[in-house]
Structures are given as C-alpha cells and as structure tokens.
Design a protein around this motif. Sequence first.
Motif, PDB file in Angstrom:
ATOM      1  N   LEU A 260       0.801  -1.226   0.000  1.00  0.00           N
ATOM      2  CA  LEU A 260       0.000   0.000   0.000  1.00  0.00           C
ATOM      3  C   LEU A 260       0.829   1.270   0.000  1.00  0.00           C
ATOM      4  O   LEU A 260       0.299   2.331  -0.285  1.00  0.00           O
ATOM      5  N   GLN A 261       2.092   1.224   0.321  1.00  0.00           N
ATOM      6  CA  GLN A 261       2.894   2.438   0.305  1.00  0.00           C
ATOM      7  C   GLN A 261       4.299   2.165  -0.253  1.00  0.00           C
ATOM      8  O   GLN A 261       5.291   2.363   0.436  1.00  0.00           O
ATOM      9  N   PRO A 262       4.381   1.729  -1.493  1.00  0.00           N
ATOM     10  CA  PRO A 262       5.710   1.414  -2.039  1.00  0.00           C
ATOM     11  C   PRO A 262       6.500   2.646  -2.443  1.00  0.00           C
ATOM     12  O   PRO A 262       7.690   2.546  -2.704  1.00  0.00           O
ATOM     13  N   ASP A 263       5.854   3.821  -2.531  1.00  0.00           N
ATOM     14  CA  ASP A 263       6.537   4.993  -3.062  1.00  0.00           C
ATOM     15  C   ASP A 263       7.065   5.921  -1.979  1.00  0.00           C
ATOM     16  O   ASP A 263       7.520   7.014  -2.279  1.00  0.00           O
ATOM     17  N   ILE A 264       7.019   5.514  -0.731  1.00  0.00           N
ATOM     18  CA  ILE A 264       7.525   6.369   0.327  1.00  0.00           C
ATOM     19  C   ILE A 264       9.047   6.272   0.376  1.00  0.00           C
ATOM     20  O   ILE A 264       9.594   5.178   0.523  1.00  0.00           O
ATOM     21  N   PRO A 265       9.747   7.371   0.248  1.00  0.00           N
ATOM     22  CA  PRO A 265      11.227   7.305   0.222  1.00  0.00           C
ATOM     23  C   PRO A 265      11.790   6.920   1.576  1.00  0.00           C
ATOM     24  O   PRO A 265      11.241   7.248   2.618  1.00  0.00           O
ATOM     25  N   ALA A 266      12.903   6.213   1.536  1.00  0.00           N
ATOM     26  CA  ALA A 266      13.532   5.761   2.782  1.00  0.00           C
ATOM     27  C   ALA A 266      14.383   6.850   3.411  1.00  0.00           C
ATOM     28  O   ALA A 266      14.598   6.864   4.610  1.00  0.00           O
ATOM     29  N   ILE A 267      14.906   7.777   2.594  1.00  0.00           N
ATOM     30  CA  ILE A 267      15.768   8.836   3.109  1.00  0.00           C
ATOM     31  C   ILE A 267      14.902   9.925   3.726  1.00  0.00           C
ATOM     32  O   ILE A 267      13.949  10.412   3.113  1.00  0.00           O
ATOM     33  N   ARG A 268      15.248  10.313   4.924  1.00  0.00           N
ATOM     34  CA  ARG A 268      14.477  11.311   5.648  1.00  0.00           C
ATOM     35  C   ARG A 268      14.932  12.708   5.244  1.00  0.00           C
ATOM     36  O   ARG A 268      16.117  13.030   5.300  1.00  0.00           O
ATOM     37  N   THR A 269      13.976  13.525   4.830  1.00  0.00           N
ATOM     38  CA  THR A 269      14.298  14.888   4.405  1.00  0.00           C
ATOM     39  C   THR A 269      14.293  15.830   5.596  1.00  0.00           C
ATOM     40  O   THR A 269      13.724  15.529   6.651  1.00  0.00           O
ATOM     41  N   ALA A 270      14.912  16.981   5.410  1.00  0.00           N
ATOM     42  CA  ALA A 270      14.962  17.983   6.473  1.00  0.00           C
ATOM     43  C   ALA A 270      13.609  18.653   6.629  1.00  0.00           C
ATOM     44  O   ALA A 270      12.857  18.821   5.657  1.00  0.00           O
ATOM     45  N   PHE A 271      13.286  19.047   7.864  1.00  0.00           N
ATOM     46  CA  PHE A 271      12.023  19.718   8.130  1.00  0.00           C
ATOM     47  C   PHE A 271      12.091  21.163   7.630  1.00  0.00           C
ATOM     48  O   PHE A 271      13.099  21.856   7.795  1.00  0.00           O
ATOM     49  N   ILE A 272      11.002  21.606   7.029  1.00  0.00           N
ATOM     50  CA  ILE A 272      10.859  22.995   6.600  1.00  0.00           C
ATOM     51  C   ILE A 272       9.824  23.644   7.516  1.00  0.00           C
ATOM     52  O   ILE A 272       8.658  23.240   7.526  1.00  0.00           O
ATOM     53  N   ILE A 273      10.254  24.632   8.279  1.00  0.00           N
ATOM     54  CA  ILE A 273       9.401  25.231   9.301  1.00  0.00           C
ATOM     55  C   ILE A 273       8.926  26.609   8.849  1.00  0.00           C
ATOM     56  O   ILE A 273       9.757  27.502   8.601  1.00  0.00           O
ATOM     57  N   PRO A 274       7.615  26.838   8.735  1.00  0.00           N
ATOM     58  CA  PRO A 274       7.116  28.205   8.501  1.00  0.00           C
ATOM     59  C   PRO A 274       7.258  29.020   9.796  1.00  0.00           C
ATOM     60  O   PRO A 274       6.497  28.837  10.744  1.00  0.00           O
ATOM     61  N   ASP A 275       8.235  29.910   9.825  1.00  0.00           N
ATOM     62  CA  ASP A 275       8.576  30.582  11.067  1.00  0.00           C
ATOM     63  C   ASP A 275       8.408  32.091  11.024  1.00  0.00           C
ATOM     64  O   ASP A 275       8.892  32.795  11.896  1.00  0.00           O
ATOM     65  N   GLN A 276       7.735  32.623  10.015  1.00  0.00           N
ATOM     66  CA  GLN A 276       7.574  34.064   9.894  1.00  0.00           C
ATOM     67  C   GLN A 276       6.163  34.394   9.435  1.00  0.00           C
ATOM     68  O   GLN A 276       5.647  33.787   8.492  1.00  0.00           O
ATOM     69  N   VAL A 277       5.544  35.362  10.078  1.00  0.00           N
ATOM     70  CA  VAL A 277       4.198  35.798   9.689  1.00  0.00           C
ATOM     71  C   VAL A 277       4.272  36.502   8.349  1.00  0.00           C
ATOM     72  O   VAL A 277       5.011  37.479   8.185  1.00  0.00           O
ATOM     73  N   ASP A 278       3.517  36.002   7.390  1.00  0.00           N
ATOM     74  CA  ASP A 278       3.524  36.578   6.046  1.00  0.00           C
ATOM     75  C   ASP A 278       2.364  37.549   5.853  1.00  0.00           C
ATOM     76  O   ASP A 278       2.520  38.592   5.236  1.00  0.00           O
ATOM     77  N   CYS A 279       1.190  37.200   6.362  1.00  0.00           N
ATOM     78  CA  CYS A 279       0.034  38.084   6.264  1.00  0.00           C
ATOM     79  C   CYS A 279      -0.957  37.712   7.359  1.00  0.00           C
ATOM     80  O   CYS A 279      -0.860  36.643   7.974  1.00  0.00           O
ATOM     81  N   ALA A 280      -1.901  38.590   7.613  1.00  0.00           N
ATOM     82  CA  ALA A 280      -2.842  38.365   8.713  1.00  0.00           C
ATOM     83  C   ALA A 280      -4.116  39.155   8.486  1.00  0.00           C
ATOM     84  O   ALA A 280      -4.117  40.197   7.807  1.00  0.00           O
ATOM     85  N   VAL A 281      -5.187  38.644   9.045  1.00  0.00           N
ATOM     86  CA  VAL A 281      -6.460  39.362   9.114  1.00  0.00           C
ATOM     87  C   VAL A 281      -6.833  39.453  10.586  1.00  0.00           C
ATOM     88  O   VAL A 281      -7.064  38.435  11.232  1.00  0.00           O
ATOM     89  N   ILE A 282      -6.865  40.670  11.114  1.00  0.00           N
ATOM     90  CA  ILE A 282      -7.111  40.893  12.531  1.00  0.00           C
ATOM     91  C   ILE A 282      -8.600  41.089  12.774  1.00  0.00           C
ATOM     92  O   ILE A 282      -9.264  41.814  12.038  1.00  0.00           O
ATOM     93  N   ARG A 283      -9.104  40.413  13.802  1.00  0.00           N
ATOM     94  CA  ARG A 283     -10.530  40.445  14.159  1.00  0.00           C
ATOM     95  C   ARG A 283     -11.397  40.083  12.947  1.00  0.00           C
ATOM     96  O   ARG A 283     -12.395  40.738  12.652  1.00  0.00           O
TER      97      ARG A 283
END
Length: 559
Positions: free
Chosen positions: A145-168
């Motif tokens: 059921l999951q033959p295409d999952i790669p064995a090598i673990r990739t680095a995490f990509i973290i969204p760490d900055q506010v790009d836009c917002a709607v207040i209230r």
Amino acid sequence: MAPRTRRGSFPRVVIERDTESEKSSSSEEEEDPEPEVQEEEESEELAEVENGENVEEGLGSKKKERVPITIALTKVCKVCKRKGHEAGFKGATYIDCPMKPCFLCKMPGHTTMTCPHKVATEHGVIPAPNRNTRSSLDYVFRRQLQPDIPAIRTAFIIPDQVDCAVIRYHSRRVTCLEFHPTNNNILLSGDKKGQLGIWDYNKVHEKTVYGNIHHCILNNMRFKPTNDETIYAASSDGTISCTDLETGISSSLMNLNPNGWEGPSTWRMLYGMDINSEKGLVLVADNFGFLYLVDTRSNNQTGEAILIHKKGSKVVGLHCNPLQPELLLSCGNDHFARIWDMRRLEAGSSLHNLPHGRVVNAAYFSPQSGCKILTTSQDNRIRVWDSIFGNLNSPSREIVHSHDFNRHLTPFRAEWDPKDPAESLVVVGRYISENYNGAALHPIDFIDISTGQLVAEVMDPNITTISPVNKLHPRDDVLASGSSRSLFIWRPKDKSEPVQQKDEKKIVLCGSEKKSRRKFGGVDSDNDSDDGTFSSKGKNFKSKKLGSKPTPKSLRTKR
C-alpha cells in the motif's frame, strides 16, 4: 417643597487584610466559618424558593437582614481556593499551587518552571527504532500500500515568519481551519458564532464571511470529495450544512433538534466529523456518544444512530484511515480513543480501545500510510502509536506538552504535517506562556514525534494571545493559525533574501479604530471586546529553532 431624603441604612463593609503576624492569621481563620454559614442559609432559602415553599417568608427575611459586604485583601489561590498563597500566571511565569502537582506533567515533587519536560520535551521519551517494521503484517501492508515512500528522511521545513494576517476577522474565537483542496491560496475558517469565513491570503483583502449558515459553534468542516466548491459543516446547533462557496447558499442535511430548544438534557450538538469517500458518507457524532451516517448522494441520513462511546459523553473527533477507509478512529470525553470497522458498526464492537488519562481532544491516523495514530489529551500528553498492527495496549511514546486549557479556548489539537514523508512532524499550540525579551508569548510548537524533540517554536512579539487552532498546508510550506478572532499565515523565512520592510497592506484590520489600538491580551476569551490587534510597529525578535546546532533566527514583524 423640601426634598425627600432616603433613610435606608447602608450595608456594613468588612475589610479583611493580610498581615505578617500570627495573630491576624488566626483571627482570619476564626472569621472564615461565618461566610460559610451565610452561604448555607442562602442555599436553604434558594431551595425553598425552588420548591415553592415559604416564598414570602424568604423575601421578608432578605429585607430585614442585610448581609455585610466583604472586601477581601488576603491572598487567595485560584487553584485550591485557600488563603495565604497565590497560583497562576504572573506575567510570563506560571506559579504552581503548593497543594497541587506540577501543572505541566501532573507529577509531584517539582514546579512547572523546574519541570524536566519543560527543559526538554524528549525527557523520558523512548525514540522510535531505526527499523521500519515490527511484524509481518506491517511489512506486507507497507509493501503493498505504500511502495513509493522514500527511505531517506528529508529535512524539516518550518514556517517561522508571519507573512500576512487578518485581525478580528471573526466576531468570536476561531474554532476550525481547512485549506481548499485545489486552490492553494484559499483558507476556510469557522468560529464560535457559527460563521464560515473564506479568505484568499495571497490577495489578502479578498475575504468573505457567511453568517447565516449556523447559529452557534461551527466545530468541523470537510470538503465534498466530488465537488471542491461544496463544503460540509457540523455545528453545535445540531445540524449538518452543505454550502456552496460561490453563492453562499446552504442547505441542511440533518437537524437533530427539529423542535428547537427543549432543555439541555435533550439538546444535541454535533462535534466530530469526517467523510468516507468510498462509501459516499458523511460521518458525524454528537454530545451523547452517538454516530450518524449521511449519504452524500441523497443528502439524507442512512440507518439508525450508533452508540460508539459512553452514553452521555461527547464524541469530539472522527477520522477515516486514508488508505483503508473502512477503519474509523474516534475520540471523546470518556477518556478513550477507539478504532472501528465500518463494515460492522455496532455498539461495543470496537476493534481496539486506547485509554487516556483525561479527555481526548483529537485523534488522527497518519496522513500518508495510515499506520500511525496521533492523539492529544487534556492530561498534557501527546500519544503516538507507531503501528496499528502492533501492540495497541500502550502507546509507543508519550510526549509531555502544555495544552491543558481553560474553558474559554478552542481545544488544542496536534496536527500532522501532510507533506512529511517520514510522518514524524506535528504542530500544536502551547498554553503556558514563555518570557521572550520581557513579553509573555505563547509559541506554536513543531515536534518530532519519533524522538519527542522540539524541532522549532515559532512566535511573533505582537501575537500575545494563545493559538490553539493550527493547520499545515497539504502542498505548500504554509502554516495557518487561528488566534482568538484573527487569522495568521506563516511562511519559511528565506535566508538569501535581504532584510526588508514588509508591505503594510498584508495586514488587514477589521473592526473599529477604538479596538484596533489595543494589543492582544495574554488570555483568549469568547467576548467580542477581549481581542486586540496586530501591532504595525513591531521589533526584531528571536525565535528558537532547535536541532543538533541551535541557531536563533530573527522574526521580522509587520511594519
């Protein structure tokens, strides 16, 4: 004519003070029983009024006897209600009650500030083994059921900055978020008032709020598998709605309260919700422990309600396995998460029961393989089962994390990163605030559940409210968070870009100017007036990103 004066006697005012002498403390202890006696008398009078006996006598006694007003200046603990000490938040520091165990890990012998789980989230966590399988069934399942999952673990990509917002953006606190399945820039949100919001966060100003779909809390929503412009929503008003996003026209598929309000003992509210695309069913669960099935083709309920949790308990979460939709995972207020086979759904026929210490806020299968299980419980534990074919009697790992909240917040839910091929990164908001350069902030945590390590904690100095609702984009490196009534979009900060001032137009303020001058408070609330704004005059701020070599990263705020 001489003016008339009122000759009524004012109530007596008693002021209690805190002194360092033993005599004053002993006198306070002697005065304590008096209010208790008064409370007992008042409770007896209320009981008589409710029974319809001696109503006039009770009113007469209230007029004759004036209860003194007591102004207490003594220190009273909000946790144990005893005098002489205080507990709770003091700025960004949480002070534990000496009569209670640690607020974070719920174990005695230390305080929250010195808790080993606060110093390192991986404390006491047994890392996952390097090998991928534990049994022959697991091996066959992965090969087929999951033959295409790669064995090598990739680095995490973290969204760490506010790009836009709607207040209230919403009139009440945000309760759920959902990304559009085909349009990458559309975010849908629901709130406590039952409103449905549609926001194109690339154009920022293009936003719509439908306020006539539900009458109270919108708890869950899912897109229709065959039509990405139609969304189903479950609400605490006991209805399932089917809404066209273009026109805003909504139809009700099921109403569990056709006669309206008849008291809390009969009012049914819908919480958990998911869609079985193979069978064409919408699955919803209520606050009495029952599961309902609605056919998406006929838009009618099929079959009878099925009791899947303890009768009278809320079923707050439902999730169908992404690879085997016949497997259903449910969780509720009876301190259990349960696995079901939808081919034989009967009361008491669950395949496995996963016990927890307290209420289970959420339970999910892993998004790609469906092998793992992730749960969030009110006992400040995130539990992980590495394989549904292995030993389910106890979790593979328990990660201590602060998400034991008060009743004025949307429940915290640890969510998978659907893009992570290793199925090990989750995101969850934090309840206990931290002191960052003098500001009390509530970070959003990224945790590696295979080791229990805190990968990153992201925050912004102008967001001091708690962010319990978080959702990672299924295709882009984007995090959407709901904090109080506002929505925020986070993206990874590109190191190659020079530091520039961001466009002020990417922050939209909704509401009056009077409210926009106030900042977010440290405690989230249901009241409309308890929210503030995202300040446009921020400062350079550092976020902690943890790994083998921690390097602090500066978060640029809106200017």
